[in-house]
Design a protein around this motif. Sequence first.
Motif, short mmCIF file in Angstrom:
data_model
loop_
_atom_site.label_atom_id
_atom_site.label_comp_id
_atom_site.label_asym_id
_atom_site.label_seq_id
_atom_site.Cartn_x
_atom_site.Cartn_y
_atom_site.Cartn_z
N LEU A 183 31.12 68.40 92.83
CA LEU A 183 30.36 67.78 91.75
C LEU A 183 29.99 66.32 92.03
O LEU A 183 29.20 65.73 91.29
CB LEU A 183 31.16 67.86 90.44
CG LEU A 183 31.40 69.27 89.89
CD1 LEU A 183 32.26 69.21 88.64
CD2 LEU A 183 30.08 69.97 89.59
N ILE A 184 30.58 65.72 93.07
CA ILE A 184 30.25 64.32 93.40
C ILE A 184 28.98 64.34 94.23
O ILE A 184 28.99 64.40 95.46
CB ILE A 184 31.42 63.64 94.14
CG1 ILE A 184 32.65 63.61 93.24
CG2 ILE A 184 31.04 62.22 94.56
CD1 ILE A 184 33.86 62.98 93.87
N ASN A 185 27.86 64.30 93.50
CA ASN A 185 26.54 64.51 94.08
C ASN A 185 25.53 63.81 93.18
O ASN A 185 25.53 64.04 91.98
CB ASN A 185 26.29 66.01 94.16
CG ASN A 185 24.95 66.38 94.72
OD1 ASN A 185 23.91 65.91 94.26
ND2 ASN A 185 24.94 67.24 95.73
N PRO A 186 24.66 62.96 93.73
CA PRO A 186 23.70 62.23 92.88
C PRO A 186 22.83 63.12 92.01
O PRO A 186 22.54 62.79 90.86
CB PRO A 186 22.87 61.43 93.89
CG PRO A 186 23.74 61.28 95.08
CD PRO A 186 24.56 62.54 95.14
N ASP A 187 22.38 64.24 92.57
CA ASP A 187 21.53 65.15 91.79
C ASP A 187 22.30 65.76 90.62
O ASP A 187 21.77 65.86 89.50
CB ASP A 187 20.99 66.25 92.70
CG ASP A 187 19.97 67.13 91.97
OD1 ASP A 187 19.00 66.58 91.44
OD2 ASP A 187 20.17 68.36 91.93
N ILE A 188 23.56 66.13 90.87
CA ILE A 188 24.39 66.68 89.80
C ILE A 188 24.70 65.60 88.76
O ILE A 188 24.72 65.87 87.55
CB ILE A 188 25.68 67.29 90.38
CG1 ILE A 188 25.34 68.53 91.21
CG2 ILE A 188 26.68 67.64 89.28
CD1 ILE A 188 26.53 69.17 91.90
N PHE A 189 24.94 64.37 89.21
CA PHE A 189 25.15 63.26 88.28
C PHE A 189 23.97 63.15 87.30
O PHE A 189 24.16 62.81 86.13
CB PHE A 189 25.30 61.95 89.04
CG PHE A 189 26.65 61.75 89.68
CD1 PHE A 189 27.67 62.66 89.49
CD2 PHE A 189 26.87 60.65 90.49
CE1 PHE A 189 28.91 62.48 90.09
CE2 PHE A 189 28.11 60.45 91.09
CZ PHE A 189 29.13 61.37 90.89
N GLY A 190 22.75 63.37 87.80
CA GLY A 190 21.58 63.26 86.95
C GLY A 190 21.39 64.44 86.02
O GLY A 190 20.70 64.33 85.00
N ASP A 191 21.99 65.58 86.37
CA ASP A 191 21.79 66.80 85.57
C ASP A 191 22.77 66.92 84.41
O ASP A 191 22.39 67.38 83.33
CB ASP A 191 21.93 68.03 86.47
CG ASP A 191 20.73 68.22 87.38
OD1 ASP A 191 19.65 67.68 87.05
OD2 ASP A 191 20.86 68.90 88.41
N ILE A 192 24.03 66.55 84.63
CA ILE A 192 25.05 66.76 83.58
C ILE A 192 25.71 65.44 83.23
O ILE A 192 25.57 64.44 83.93
CB ILE A 192 26.10 67.80 84.02
CG1 ILE A 192 26.83 67.35 85.29
CG2 ILE A 192 25.45 69.15 84.23
CD1 ILE A 192 27.94 68.29 85.72
N LYS A 193 26.45 65.45 82.14
CA LYS A 193 27.03 64.23 81.58
C LYS A 193 28.46 63.98 82.08
O LYS A 193 29.40 63.87 81.28
CB LYS A 193 27.01 64.29 80.05
CG LYS A 193 27.66 65.56 79.48
CD LYS A 193 27.60 65.58 77.97
CE LYS A 193 28.28 66.81 77.41
NZ LYS A 193 28.26 66.85 75.93
N LEU A 194 28.63 63.85 83.39
CA LEU A 194 29.95 63.55 83.92
C LEU A 194 30.37 62.13 83.52
O LEU A 194 29.55 61.21 83.49
CB LEU A 194 29.96 63.68 85.44
CG LEU A 194 29.95 65.09 86.01
CD1 LEU A 194 29.94 65.05 87.53
CD2 LEU A 194 31.13 65.90 85.52
N ALA A 195 31.65 61.96 83.23
CA ALA A 195 32.18 60.66 82.82
C ALA A 195 32.41 59.79 84.05
O ALA A 195 33.18 60.16 84.94
CB ALA A 195 33.48 60.84 82.04
N LEU A 196 31.74 58.66 84.09
CA LEU A 196 31.85 57.74 85.22
C LEU A 196 32.63 56.49 84.83
O LEU A 196 32.43 55.96 83.72
CB LEU A 196 30.46 57.35 85.71
CG LEU A 196 29.54 58.49 86.17
CD1 LEU A 196 28.18 57.93 86.57
CD2 LEU A 196 30.15 59.28 87.31
N PRO A 197 33.48 56.00 85.72
CA PRO A 197 33.84 56.57 87.02
C PRO A 197 35.04 57.50 86.94
O PRO A 197 35.64 57.82 87.97
CB PRO A 197 34.18 55.32 87.83
CG PRO A 197 34.82 54.40 86.83
CD PRO A 197 34.11 54.66 85.52
N PHE A 198 35.41 57.92 85.72
CA PHE A 198 36.68 58.62 85.50
C PHE A 198 36.80 59.94 86.26
O PHE A 198 37.80 60.18 86.95
CB PHE A 198 36.88 58.87 84.00
CG PHE A 198 36.85 57.62 83.18
CD1 PHE A 198 37.94 56.77 83.14
CD2 PHE A 198 35.72 57.28 82.45
CE1 PHE A 198 37.91 55.61 82.39
CE2 PHE A 198 35.67 56.12 81.70
CZ PHE A 198 36.78 55.27 81.67
#
Length: 211
Positions: A83-98
Amino acid sequence: MASLVPAAEEGIEKSLEVWSLMSFFQLSLLLLLIGLLLHFAGGYYQRILNSFRIRLSGENFGIIFVLVRDLSLFAAFGIGAMLINPDIFGDIKLALPFVPLGTVFLGLALVVKLSKDIEKDRRANKLFSYLLLTAAFLQYFGFVFVMESAPEEWVTSGKAGAFWLFLRSLRSNLNPSLSMWTFYLTFPLIVLVFILILLKGISGRAHSSQG
């Protein structure tokens, strides 16, 4: 009219992709929590194991316990690393940087587990436990307080306070700048940890075959 059909299909495909990625994250968090609880339930497991009258049953139970306990953590790390992927970061609401940092700490815990016999080495057991607890805390905190806080209805109605709006801004799909900085920080660490896990796993197999 015909042009609307591909657009609708593309929207459905994107929605399925987002749903799948969120499901993968939730699965990895569940596996991490299962592995954490089973590791800290070791004393209880020993008491249950000793209560078996037939030794064979106890041994079978022990194998299942250890497999579920350990494989859940390795699976959680694998999914988290994916899941540590820029495209995935843009698609879903992952909590950063947690969430990404939690994956890094989980990987470090696995490196310790593969390097030392944590059942006999108390210092290694403490280090492993602290790393695993940190990983679980970071991911669970991010899930509850960032990914699932301040729903859209609160924001549009003005009911979300400044604190919750700030936490909401830490979602990867709402903060491209933070997403990229988090990726630059955590991706090299994930690669390094992954290499260490492979090396420790290979050396462990070599030692077991020699023994």
